[in-house]
Scaffold this motif. Sequence first.
Motif, PDB file in Angstrom:
ATOM      1  N   ALA A   2      10.830   1.071   2.212  1.00  0.00           N
ATOM      2  CA  ALA A   2      11.137  -0.334   1.915  1.00  0.00           C
ATOM      3  C   ALA A   2      10.060  -0.869   0.976  1.00  0.00           C
ATOM      4  O   ALA A   2       8.899  -0.490   1.074  1.00  0.00           O
ATOM      5  N   CYS A  39       8.397  -1.096  10.420  1.00  0.00           N
ATOM      6  CA  CYS A  39       7.764   0.173  10.799  1.00  0.00           C
ATOM      7  C   CYS A  39       6.465  -0.077  11.556  1.00  0.00           C
ATOM      8  O   CYS A  39       6.129   0.654  12.485  1.00  0.00           O
ATOM      9  N   CYS A  84       6.427   0.788   1.705  1.00  0.00           N
ATOM     10  CA  CYS A  84       6.237   1.354   3.040  1.00  0.00           C
ATOM     11  C   CYS A  84       6.260   2.880   2.943  1.00  0.00           C
ATOM     12  O   CYS A  84       7.209   3.454   2.415  1.00  0.00           O
ATOM     13  N   GLN A 108       6.545   4.893   5.323  1.00  0.00           N
ATOM     14  CA  GLN A 108       7.454   5.468   6.322  1.00  0.00           C
ATOM     15  C   GLN A 108       8.903   5.468   5.836  1.00  0.00           C
ATOM     16  O   GLN A 108       9.532   6.503   5.774  1.00  0.00           O
ATOM     17  N   CYS A 109       9.407   4.282   5.511  1.00  0.00           N
ATOM     18  CA  CYS A 109      10.842   4.162   5.234  1.00  0.00           C
ATOM     19  C   CYS A 109      11.156   3.868   3.768  1.00  0.00           C
ATOM     20  O   CYS A 109      12.314   3.870   3.380  1.00  0.00           O
ATOM     21  N   CYS A 131       5.753  -1.345   6.365  1.00  0.00           N
ATOM     22  CA  CYS A 131       6.481  -2.608   6.327  1.00  0.00           C
ATOM     23  C   CYS A 131       6.447  -3.214   7.734  1.00  0.00           C
ATOM     24  O   CYS A 131       6.054  -2.538   8.691  1.00  0.00           O
TER      25      CYS A 131
HETATM   26 ZN   LIG Z   1       9.063   0.715   6.701  1.00  0.00          ZN
END
Ligand SMILES: [Zn+2]
Length: 144
Positions: free
Chosen positions: A99, A137, A94, A96-97, A134
């Motif tokens: 994961a 997100c 992911c 963004q985060c 993910c």
């Molecule tokens: Zn994420």
Amino acid sequence: MVRDSIQILQAQGHKVTKPRLQVLKVLEEAQRPASPYDIQGLLRQQGKYLNHVTIYRILDLLCRLDLAHKVLSSGGFVKCSLGEKEGCHRLMVCSQCGAFQEFASEGLCREESELAQNSGFHTEYHLSESSGACSDCYRKRFGE
Ligand SMILES: [Zn+2]
Ligand SMILES: [Zn+2]
Ligand SMILES: [Zn+2]
């Protein structure tokens, strides 16, 4: 999980040293890709110190043994979660985060090798990664 890694290290003729165990453990606990700097910081929080050269060397070994993987898109490292599954290990990360999930697909490997073979190329290993969002997100971004 760390115990499986210990067996693989030993089976490949490598010593199970304290620093190697510490890096494996930190990677397992991190649950997000970690850079060598992150790893050093996490160890320091536990009152342990490894220098960068040592950390790089350990990561290099762990990656060669498929006990850890380098995240292509971010340069961080993750602990392998698959063990000795058939097919090359691939990550979905992911953006963004951070994961990530790991998977292996013999079918995908076969298809890629065949494509390469059509150009007269003999494949030994595949390296690929999926970058995106993910499910958490994605939901946050687009609503339910
Ligand atoms: Zn994420
Ligand atoms: Zn793996
Ligand atoms: Zn493959």
